[in-house]
Design an enzyme around this catalytic site. Structure first.
Site, PDB file in Angstrom:
ATOM      1  N   ASP A 100       0.624  -1.261  -0.054  1.00 27.59           N
ATOM      2  CA  ASP A 100      -0.069  -0.096  -0.029  1.00 27.59           C
ATOM      3  C   ASP A 100       0.976   1.229  -0.071  1.00 27.59           C
ATOM      4  O   ASP A 100       2.052   1.258  -0.507  1.00 27.59           O
ATOM      5  CB  ASP A 100      -0.893  -0.092   1.299  1.00 27.59           C
ATOM      6  N   HIS A 362      -0.090  -9.045  -3.604  1.00 24.69           N
ATOM      7  CA  HIS A 362      -0.772  -8.101  -2.892  1.00 24.69           C
ATOM      8  C   HIS A 362      -0.118  -6.665  -2.969  1.00 24.69           C
ATOM      9  O   HIS A 362       0.644  -6.402  -1.895  1.00 24.69           O
ATOM     10  CB  HIS A 362      -1.448  -8.417  -1.631  1.00 24.69           C
ATOM     11  N   HIS A 367      -0.002  -4.197  -9.447  1.00 19.43           N
ATOM     12  CA  HIS A 367      -1.120  -4.618  -9.812  1.00 19.43           C
ATOM     13  C   HIS A 367      -1.590  -3.651 -11.235  1.00 19.43           C
ATOM     14  O   HIS A 367      -2.015  -4.056 -12.021  1.00 19.43           O
ATOM     15  CB  HIS A 367      -2.280  -4.706  -8.860  1.00 19.43           C
ATOM     16  N   ASP A 398      -2.397 -18.174  -4.570  1.00 14.01           N
ATOM     17  CA  ASP A 398      -1.775 -16.876  -5.503  1.00 14.01           C
ATOM     18  C   ASP A 398      -2.805 -15.661  -5.838  1.00 14.01           C
ATOM     19  O   ASP A 398      -3.276 -15.839  -7.063  1.00 14.01           O
ATOM     20  CB  ASP A 398      -1.235 -17.312  -6.810  1.00 14.01           C
ATOM     21  N   GLU A 407       0.846 -10.579   0.548  1.00 15.83           N
ATOM     22  CA  GLU A 407       1.429  -9.359   0.221  1.00 15.83           C
ATOM     23  C   GLU A 407       2.999  -9.316   0.303  1.00 15.83           C
ATOM     24  O   GLU A 407       3.548 -10.347   0.792  1.00 15.83           O
ATOM     25  CB  GLU A 407       1.052  -8.419   1.729  1.00 15.83           C
TER      26      GLU A 407
END
Ligand SMILES: *[C@@H]1O[C@H](CO)[C@@H](O)[C@H](O)[C@H]1NC(C)=O
Ligand SMILES: *[C@@H]1O[C@H](CO)[C@@H](O)[C@H](O)[C@H]1NC(C)=O
Ligand SMILES: *[C@@H]1O[C@H](CO)[C@@H](O)[C@H](O)[C@H]1NC(C)=O
Ligand SMILES: *[C@@H]1O[C@H](CO)[C@@H](O)[C@H](O)[C@H]1NC(C)=O
Length: 497
Positions: A100, A362, A367, A398, A407
């Site tokens: 994040d 993650h 992404h 996955d 993550e």
């Protein structure tokens, strides 16, 4: 195409589907990143050199702030350029902690210390892989930001993210000794949710030992042992991670005592009791041989295992006997092999090194979408990132949304990177995944259903081929029959299909 070919084709398609998973068809994008040793370079342990280089690339992908012109991560751009504006302090830069956009000082400090420690131990590995400059840049990017986050004698900005900026009172080491003692997370309630510190006394010992190493001032060594006595820390059996450094501190005590010409026997005993307790009683091995410590391993299971492997490798040359040394090394190797693909999922838990590597960690940047479910697969490969890892049954999904397993984080890669530097110099064979064929094992029920359906189709197909003349004759007669009805009786009949 002849009618009789169709059953054969159906059987072939089914056979292909049942022998591979979707991952097997996944072609790993070629990295083509400056500074990564090419596969065909004729150097010892080239694959380990690559892993070490990739790990540094992972840290580069975590950079926040204004990026330098030699940034190698094409999809990471300047970001969070206003951090600190609201408190009139420049807090831009540093590293995002995980997938994040939050920055923390506490786990970052641990990660930088762990990477530095690995580099002190196995600098030869960085040299052999041509990574010394990338290492220097990686450490400097972190420490520059830590200095910004500590702008005044007693102020440390410990968390930057989501617009919340919290601070704590601190004077580097003297801060920590201010009475009454307090954990940093008590001063910063917000950080508790993510990285609450469980206790502070290990941090006092840890900090004192590194200050001793950096300054050579024996007052700090004495402080470390005083705190161990004051807080009764001998016999501590916590896993080693950003939150607890006692196990690692024991190893430093052996090392520094030995370097100072003192008898290390007492600390060797303490350290070996610690290491042995972790293997035999505090934690256990999963069926697939991953070191698993209930509680600590329930999220990011590879982290306790890799920190422990790192500790074993650092400690081995300091052990009380060569037999002990070998057993710690062997244990470390078992965890390295597991991480690199010798596990029931046939998965190297390093992104971008094998078709079975996690494809959907993650990580919002890798992404590349604003909706976590779209696109289905990550757009970019965050090479070298270690994911959280499997569960206690060695199962791994996955799945980007399963952050417990998928993550990535600064502290997950820290011990891995040191271990890779060790392997560059010491490994006798390439990483395990080099000989793992593409394709993860499928779950058993799917496999059984697939086999049964495949067998039925195969039998029917064989029957069809064997009896094809009769079938053709039957189809013809049927066809003729229909046509005979439609066409006039006695009319000429054309050949079938
Ligand atoms: C690779 O290096 C080894 C020794 O360093 C040498 O003997 C060998 O000929 C080299 N191979 C190639 C293809 O350059
Ligand atoms: C490091 O660089 C040298 C020359 O710059 C090259 O010969 C060597 O193969 C490189 N090593 C790696 C691991 O890329
Ligand atoms: C600090 O650690 C380094 C690397 O292990 C070592 O060379 C040095 O002697 C240590 N210094 C002290 C004072 O322990
Ligand atoms: C060692 O560190 C202590 C505590 O910070 C300090 O009081 C002392 O002057 C230092 N000794 C030397 C020789 O620098």
């Amino acid at each position: 195409m002849k009618q009789s070919d169709w059953p054969v084709i159906v059987v072939l398609i089914l056979a292909v589907i049942s022998s591979h998973t979707a991952d097997a068809s996944y072609a790993l994008p070629s990295a083509d990143i400056p500074g990564i040793p090419p596969d065909n370079s004729n150097i010892t342990n080239v694959e380990y050199c690559k892993l070490l280089a990739y790990s540094l690339y992972f840290y580069e992908a975590q950079r926040s702030g204004k990026l330098p012109s030699n940034n190698r991560v094409s999809w990471r751009h300047d970001s969070a350029l206003k951090d600190g504006d609201d408190v009139g302090v420049d807090l831009t830069g540093g590293y995002y902690d995980a997938g994040d956009h939050i920055k923390f000082t506490f786990p970052l400090s641990w990660s930088l210390t762990s990477v530095s420690w690995g580099a002190l131990e196995w600098f030869q590995g960085y040299k052999a892989a041509n990574q010394t400059e990338y290492l220097r840049a990686m450490l400097q990017w972190g420490t520059d930001w830590l200095m910004k986050a500590h702008p005044e004698k007693n102020v440390l900005y410990a968390q930057v993210g989501k617009g919340d900026i919290d601070h704590n009172y601190w004077d580097l080491y003297a801060f920590a000794e201010l009475q009454p003692f307090a954990k940093y997370s008590d001063s910063i309630p917000d950080s508790k949710e993510f990285y609450g510190s469980s206790r502070f006394n290990d941090d006092l010992v840890w900090g004192a030992l590194w200050l001793y190493n950096a300054t050579g001032n024996t007052t700090y060594f004495a402080k470390a042992t005083d705190y161990i006595n004051q807080f009764s820390l001998i016999g501590s059996e916590e896993v080693i991670n950003w939150d607890d450094k006692m196990g690692a501190a024991f190893i430093l005590l052996v090392k520094f005592a030995q370097q100072a010409g003192q008898d290390p026997a007492k600390w060797q005993q303490v350290t070996e009791n610690y290491l042995d307790a972790m293997i035999t009683s505090n934690c256990y091995l999963t069926k697939g041989h991953l070191l698993y410590c209930d509680g600590d391993s329930d999220e990011a299971s590879l982290n306790p295992a890799l920190n422990f492997a790192f500790a074993c490798l650092v400690y081995a040359p300091l052990a009380s006997s060569s037999a002990k040394a070998q057993s710690y090394k062997n244990f470390a190797f078992s965890q390295i092999d597991y991480t690199l693909g010798k596990n029931p999922m046939k998965t190297p838990y390093v992104v971008g090194v094998h078709p079975n590597s996690p494809r959907n960690p993650h990580h919002s940047g890798a992404h590349g979408g604003t909706d976590i479910t779209k696109p289905k697969n990550n757009l970019y490969v965050i090479y070298g990132a270690i994911v959280g890892g499997p569960d206690k049954k060695d199962k791994f999904l996955d799945d980007r949304q399963n952050y417990i397993q998928s993550e990535v984080a600064l502290d997950y890669n820290a011990p891995f990177q040191g271990i890779m530097a060790y392997q560059v110099v010491n490994a006798q064979s390439p990483p395990f995944y080099v000989n793992v064929p593409p394709g993860r094992p499928k779950n058993k029920i799917g496999l059984i259903i697939g086999l049964v359906v495949g067998a039925i189709v195969f039998c029917v197909a064989c029957l069809c081929i064997w009896k094809r003349k009769k079938i053709r004759a039957f189809l013809k007669s049927d066809y003729k029959h229909i046509h005979l009805k439609q066409i006039s009786p006695g009319g000429e009949m054309q050949e079938g299909i």
